[in-house]
Design an enzyme around this catalytic site. Structure first.
Site, short mmCIF file in Angstrom:
data_model
loop_
_atom_site.label_atom_id
_atom_site.label_comp_id
_atom_site.label_asym_id
_atom_site.label_seq_id
_atom_site.Cartn_x
_atom_site.Cartn_y
_atom_site.Cartn_z
CB ALA A 132 33.59 86.40 48.98
CE1 TYR A 133 30.54 90.41 42.77
CE2 TYR A 133 31.12 91.50 44.83
CZ TYR A 133 30.25 91.31 43.77
OH TYR A 133 29.07 92.00 43.73
CG LEU A 134 33.10 83.11 44.76
CD1 LEU A 134 32.10 81.97 44.67
CD2 LEU A 134 34.09 82.88 45.90
CG LEU A 137 38.47 86.90 42.91
CD1 LEU A 137 37.86 87.30 41.56
CD2 LEU A 137 39.89 86.41 42.73
#
Lengths: 158, 158
Positions: B29-31, B82
């Site tokens: 996951a992109y944070l 995100l």
């Protein structure tokens, strides 16, 4: 993951210095930021370093993840700072049941002094030492992230 | 800090499977993201985890910092994703002097298969196996960050 619950005040006068322990020089930079999250790198006395990821937009409470990183990595990351590198000395000041952290800023932010206390819950009621000035909990202008963006001390209203 | 220099291709057919080693399931996951930087969390077979900070907007080369983190932290962080959580299986495929990484996507991105090779310099010329399709190095639509944002496979032109 740690839950971070804290209150923040401006500091009025030097009364806090009586109870202060030895300070730690902190240099820190924001690496990524959004209204509800941030990534930061922080150097402690330029001898060790840590990155911190924070999530959540609550004024008092946020999810926080912290990891030690090699000093050389941190020095490389500081070159990718968004805005200004924050330079301050942090003093621990025990008062009653709580320990306050008093941050004395240097450089462009010199003369700014801010005190924070970490609380076990949002309803905890710490004794407020008489050297505290105006409360700025939830005032985004006094977050390290905002100070790093602007590089200047917020103007007082009125 | 590692310098990341890589080329990326779509994959045409199943020829790569002959040389493939056992795959690793990756959930990531992109944070935090900005055009020139990102923070990501990645789970490996849901048994270990790592965060990665990348800086730089060069198509082929970026500064990359990676740290192992506790699995529980990573599972908490994935809740702060995100966009979409990327789910894919990565296979190492040795070919000549280089090792290709072939990513087979699952979920909404199923049928997307992408191959990457890490290079010692931007001028290295790896042998290109015949199962490679169109090169997409520098095509932002095929970055994991863009795929996480959109959650759909990019449409081919023409």
């Amino acid at each position: 993951m740690a839950k971070e619950i804290e209150r923040k005040f401006l500091v009025d006068g030097d009364g806090w210095k009586d109870g202060a322990e030895k300070g730690v020089r902190l240099r820190q930079a924001y690496l990524l930021g959004a209204p509800d999250r941030s990534a930061r790198v922080r150097l402690f006395d330029d001898t060790r370093a840590r990155i911190t990821l924070k999530f959540g937009s609550g004024a008092m409470s946020r999810d926080e993840f912290e990891y030690d990183v090699p000093l050389d990595d941190a020095l490389d990351m500081i070159d990718h700072a968004l805005g200004h590198v924050i330079d301050k000395t942090r003093y621990r000041v025990p008062a009653g049941d709580f320990v306050w952290e008093v941050d004395v800023y240097h450089g462009d932010l010199a003369d700014l002094v801010v005190a924070e206390v970490e609380l076990p819950s949002e309803t905890a009621t710490p004794h407020l030492p008489d050297w505290l000035g105006r409360e700025v909990t939830g005032d985004r202008r006094y977050t390290n992230q905002a100070l790093a963006e602007t590089g200047v001390i917020p103007e007082e209203d009125g």
